[in-house]
Write an enzyme that holds these catalytic residues in place. Structure first.
Site, short mmCIF file in Angstrom:
data_model
loop_
_atom_site.label_atom_id
_atom_site.label_comp_id
_atom_site.label_asym_id
_atom_site.label_seq_id
_atom_site.Cartn_x
_atom_site.Cartn_y
_atom_site.Cartn_z
CG HIS A 240 -1.93 1.01 1.31
ND1 HIS A 240 -1.66 2.34 1.53
CD2 HIS A 240 -3.27 0.91 1.14
CE1 HIS A 240 -2.80 3.02 1.51
NE2 HIS A 240 -3.80 2.18 1.27
CB CYS A 278 -4.09 3.39 -2.16
SG CYS A 278 -5.22 4.44 -1.22
CG HIS A 305 -7.30 0.73 -1.36
ND1 HIS A 305 -6.58 1.01 -0.23
CD2 HIS A 305 -7.65 -0.57 -1.27
CE1 HIS A 305 -6.48 -0.08 0.50
NE2 HIS A 305 -7.10 -1.06 -0.11
CG ASP A 348 -9.47 3.59 1.00
OD1 ASP A 348 -9.88 3.02 2.03
OD2 ASP A 348 -8.34 4.11 0.92
CG HIS A 349 -10.95 6.33 3.68
ND1 HIS A 349 -9.87 7.15 3.77
CD2 HIS A 349 -10.54 5.15 4.22
CE1 HIS A 349 -8.86 6.52 4.31
NE2 HIS A 349 -9.23 5.29 4.58
CE1 TYR A 365 -11.89 1.19 5.22
CE2 TYR A 365 -10.87 2.41 7.01
CZ TYR A 365 -10.78 1.76 5.80
OH TYR A 365 -9.56 1.67 5.15
#
Ligand code: DNO
Length: 402
Positions: A240, A278, A305, A348-349, A365
């Site tokens: 990552h 990501c 991501h 993601d998020h 999350y």
């Protein structure tokens, strides 16, 4: 791309039944209850896998199989910890779980100063405030030579903040930076810690004398040791990127830009040495053009991501709507759909909205915010697939007419 979702195990208030209803296809999770550095036993892996499968889903990706600090700074027990890591990989490989996300960020995983930065519409996002972060570095950690890392204008703003910040705001900042955003992903410091700053300083001290070169060597050492087991089971190790992709607190960060990623993929030039692309983390660095990176590294990307950020003129950044900002996710989806439509992707998020803030979810999350993002991305994927189909059709008909 395959629609996956990060789920934090049976304790997660967002259940697998809920995820099936919103069209999730694969689960991204970890054995969160096993302390960092210990072996993941076959029974626990199989139990988790069966639980997920009983809900009509599959365990697509491990995020994360955490790399102990001692492996990162080459402590005396690193070989023993690498051996444990290899056994965990073997156990995962035997269970058929073959995509492993990890990171090599010293001490801190991702960094945010605010977990509920409000938008005018009442929803909120994660936020990185450069001045608050510098204040933490200079006044709370009192890190030696910290002031050298900031401009005179920034230092002046830090001193202003120092005059006005309240004790509650200060404690909240510490809690956000080194407990709330870290505890659930890494576990270095948990909410039970009485003196988080003292513990944090001890962790930082472990990296005295470790610069970029040393950290690169330690990552290469780790990867070379684990590649044989990865090869045996067809496991993809997906690093990552550093979030945000820049040097912080005097700690080296080595997955921040194109040059870093090229180095990493060349240093251990093995198909099992891959990337978690990501988009959000990479977008938080002005040096990065996210679609260009996606294009360049698509073939070594094994997990994606999807997230985006806006960088503000003062150096802060905020997590953006998934269709806006520097992530350019529509183009990123085009690139990965072309490269490999079976690639696991998770949004993601997500913003906190519609009462997400009162549910006790892990920072970033949320349920509603992530579900909205998943819906947006699903629309993008469907459109891109259509585009690709039409392109193919045109190519075929052009050939016929030639
Ligand atoms: C934050 C996450 C990271 C990520 C790890 C992977 O929300 O993207 O914590 O899971 O860095 O090891």
């Amino acid at each position: 791309m395959k629609k996956t979702w990060r789920w934090f195990g049976k304790k997660d208030k967002i259940t697998l039944d809920m995820l099936r209803q919103i069209g999730v296809e694969g689960i991204v999770t970890a054995l969160h209850e096993i302390p960092n550095g210990q072996v993941w036993p076959p029974d626990a892996i199989n139990e988790m896998k069966t639980y997920i499968e009983l809900h009509g889903l599959r365990w697509s990706v491990v995020e994360s199989l955490p790399v102990s600090e001692s492996i990162k700074y080459a402590g005396p027990d690193r070989d023993c910890l690498i051996d444990n890591y290899i056994i965990s990989l073997e156990n995962l490989g035997k269970a058929g779980i073959k995509t492993i996300c990890y990171n090599f960020m010293p001490v801190l995983d991702w960094v945010r100063t605010d977990i509920e930065h409000k938008w005018v519409d009442g929803s909120s996002s994660l936020y990185f405030d450069k001045i608050k972060f510098a204040y933490f570095d200079i006044h709370l950690l009192e890190r030696k030579n910290a002031i050298q890392d900031y401009s005179p204008e920034e230092l002046a703003k830090v001193e202003e903040l120092n005059k006005t910040i309240t004790t509650t705001e200060r404690d909240e900042l510490i809690d956000t930076l080194i407990v709330k955003t870290q505890g659930f992903v890494n576990g270095n410091i948990t909410s039970k810690e009485q003196q988080p700053i003292v513990k944090f300083k001890k962790l930082l001290a472990l990296y005295d004398g470790i610069g970029r070169e040393e950290l690169r060597e330690n990552l290469t050492y780790f990867l070379e040791k684990i590649m044989p087991i990865c090869e045996l089971y067809g496991i993809s190790m997906c690093i990552h990127p550093d979030d945000p992709p820049m040097q912080l607190l005097g700690l080296p960060r080595i997955v921040t830009n194109e040059e870093d990623i090229c180095w990493l993929l060349k240093a251990v030039d093995h198909p099992c040495n891959g990337l978690t692309f990501c988009a959000g983390s990479l977008s938080a660095g002005l040096q990065n053009n996210v679609p260009a990176l996606a294009r360049k590294f698509a073939s070594r990307t094994k997990f994606v991501h999807l997230r985006s950020t806006h960088i503000l003129p003062n150096g802060d950044f905020v997590e953006a709507n998934h269709l806006k900002g520097r992530g350019h996710l529509i183009e990123v989806v085009r690139i990965f759909e072309k490269e490999n439509p079976a690639l696991p992707m998770r949004v993601d998020h997500g913003k906190m909205m519609l009462d997400d803030e009162n549910k006790g979810y892990n920072p970033g999350y949320s349920f509603h915010g992530r579900m909205l993002a998943l819906g947006q991305i699903e629309g993008v994927i469907a459109t891109v697939r259509d585009e690709l189909k039409n392109k193919q059709k045109k190519i075929r008909s052009n050939k016929r007419n030639q």
